[in-house]
Scaffold this active site. Sequence first.
Site, PDB file in Angstrom:
ATOM      1  N   GLU A 132       9.630   1.135  10.702  1.00 33.05           N
ATOM      2  CA  GLU A 132      10.710   2.101  10.512  1.00 33.05           C
ATOM      3  C   GLU A 132      10.052   3.459  10.629  1.00 33.05           C
ATOM      4  O   GLU A 132       9.306   3.868   9.744  1.00 33.05           O
ATOM      5  CB  GLU A 132      11.368   1.869   9.143  1.00 33.05           C
ATOM      6  CG  GLU A 132      12.775   2.414   9.092  1.00 33.05           C
ATOM      7  CD  GLU A 132      12.815   3.830   8.607  1.00 33.05           C
ATOM      8  OE1 GLU A 132      12.804   4.737   9.480  1.00 33.05           O
ATOM      9  OE2 GLU A 132      12.824   4.049   7.394  1.00 33.05           O
ATOM     10  N   GLU A 135       9.715  15.373  15.257  1.00 34.46           N
ATOM     11  CA  GLU A 135      10.156  15.261  13.866  1.00 34.46           C
ATOM     12  C   GLU A 135       9.390  16.288  13.030  1.00 34.46           C
ATOM     13  O   GLU A 135       8.160  16.274  12.994  1.00 34.46           O
ATOM     14  CB  GLU A 135       9.879  13.848  13.338  1.00 34.46           C
ATOM     15  CG  GLU A 135      10.414  13.656  11.932  1.00 34.46           C
ATOM     16  CD  GLU A 135      10.266  12.224  11.454  1.00 34.46           C
ATOM     17  OE1 GLU A 135       9.129  11.719  11.418  1.00 34.46           O
ATOM     18  OE2 GLU A 135      11.285  11.605  11.094  1.00 34.46           O
ATOM     19  N   CYS A 186      13.908  10.448   7.171  1.00 32.82           N
ATOM     20  CA  CYS A 186      13.798  10.011   8.567  1.00 32.82           C
ATOM     21  C   CYS A 186      15.128  10.150   9.288  1.00 32.82           C
ATOM     22  O   CYS A 186      15.173  10.306  10.491  1.00 32.82           O
ATOM     23  CB  CYS A 186      13.280   8.583   8.631  1.00 32.82           C
ATOM     24  SG  CYS A 186      14.188   7.470   7.580  1.00 32.82           S
ATOM     25  N   LYS A 228       0.866  -1.189   0.000  1.00 26.55           N
ATOM     26  CA  LYS A 228       0.000   0.000   0.000  1.00 26.55           C
ATOM     27  C   LYS A 228       0.899   1.234   0.000  1.00 26.55           C
ATOM     28  O   LYS A 228       1.478   1.609   1.012  1.00 26.55           O
ATOM     29  CB  LYS A 228      -0.884  -0.013   1.254  1.00 26.55           C
ATOM     30  CG  LYS A 228      -2.239   0.678   1.117  1.00 26.55           C
ATOM     31  CD  LYS A 228      -2.203   2.145   0.781  1.00 26.55           C
ATOM     32  CE  LYS A 228      -1.925   3.020   1.985  1.00 26.55           C
ATOM     33  NZ  LYS A 228      -1.761   4.460   1.587  1.00 26.55           N
TER      34      LYS A 228
END
Length: 504
Positions: free
Chosen positions: A252, A387, A286, A177
Amino acid sequence: MREYQLLIDGKFVPAADGKTFESVNPFTAEPVARVARGQKADVDKAVAAARKAFDEGPWPRMSGEERSRILKGIAEKIEAASADLVALMIEESGSTYRKAKGEVWLSGKNMGYFAKLANRDFTRPIESLSKPGVSRNLIAREPVGMCAQIIPWNFPLQMAIWKLGPALAAGNTVVLKPAEETPAMAMELAKIIADSELPAGVVNVITGYGEEAGAALAEHPGVDKIAFTGSTEIGKKLMGEASRDLKRVTLELGGKSANIVLADADLEMAVDGALYGAFFHSGQCCTAGTRLFVQDEIYDRFIELFTQKAKTIRLGNPADKGTDLGPLVSRKQQERVLSYIATGKKEGARCILGGTAPDSGELKAGYFVEPTIFVDVDNGMAIAQEEIFGPVVSVLRFKTEEEAIQLANQSKYGLAGAVWSQDAEKAMRVARKLRTGTVWINEYHLISEKAPFGGYKQSGLGRELGEDALEEYTEIKHIHVDEIGDRSKKFWYDSVVSPTPQPA
Ligand code: NAI
Ligand code: MG
């Protein structure tokens, strides 16, 4: 405009209810592609196809050599299609030419690596236990089964390969997906897969929204494993979801990586490394080095050079080879980043560069944010802990090596980080004390398919890439082959069938 359907059981089909949605070019805000909006009914079909391809084979039972050959074929097709893949990646995700070109090249290379890994013997003897005349003991590694793989938009092709590569090498089947921001990229890969020798149903691709197709896939009882890359928030949700059937999970997730510049670093190199660490792909990585720790003695000089050089970063059309920084992927992401910048100012950090969205000339339509530098940042501030996923760096000053380590580890994340120093021993000492899955010494963002990649703490669970990735896609089976012929020496727990007490 490009149009795409879902890939289910080797065929391209529309969504069951015929619905579609568009992906958007983040530079022009114009549509790029119209794709099927997959939902639960489509997910059910895709899972059934992948389940059948797993349970009936032949994929999981094919020899490693055969699987390797087929995966190598996919790697070669990626290479052959690279010009179109690069162009589409620029258009759909706002990636710069260099980033897109690098990513497509690495995607083919990474798939080639997993193709090689597929060709291996997945069983090994347990030497210390096996004894002639007593038993032979084997450890077999077998595919986990049907894997749901949910991926983000920042590296839309490479993230697909990092997921598909090890899963397929080990003999699993997949429903993938992709992110709603970059569905066309995934469907171009789906076309390559459909055109390869991979049996129908081994890889199915469902485009759609996270809360629709993504959620339906994660909840599906036919799924054996969920592999996810994206926000920590959704990662936690999926882990909760997985607990219902005890699905296997690899995650992750986010990061807030510390980039530590020690006073004895090669200053110019560290400045370049800090720019690359923080601003590559407009900070939508990331691993981005978004907490930049600079030692007292060199702080002023470093900030001067760093700011000077950051001012020369060229924002522009991502298709132009001279552009350094493209737009963010979506209006939503741009707004998110700008709101973090506002928070940073409110918290009392000082913004010494950027901080706004350019709104003139050719940048007007795109989702740009200027490279932004905050100083006087306290490690407790939101801009130092959360983040941001945009071109925003928080600079923090430190006095001692111990202080840098302590501040760097004061984070819920633990994905990556770097140390800049000309003292090899000192750099290694600091690297070992950082609680993160990757540390670079005098480098940044460098990832090899041969090395494991993943996070400590809330940056994730499990590892991608390297041989470790393959292990995440296998179950461990112990096979005991008994060689004791004397019935009285067996079954020794049981007094009925084995009256002789053992061990003697
Ligand atoms: P997200 O985590 O919401 O989306 C990532 C993927 O998960 C997409 O394919 C999405 O469709 C899917 N998804 C979303 N909700 C879902 C659900 N309820 N069930 C199943 N699948 C679901 O991330 P998003 O919204 O794109 O970005 C938000 C933030 O996440 C970013 O600002 C960044 O901080 C972080 N992020 C981190 C990434 C990384 O590489 N670790 C990649 C993308 C985002
Ligand atoms: Mg989201």
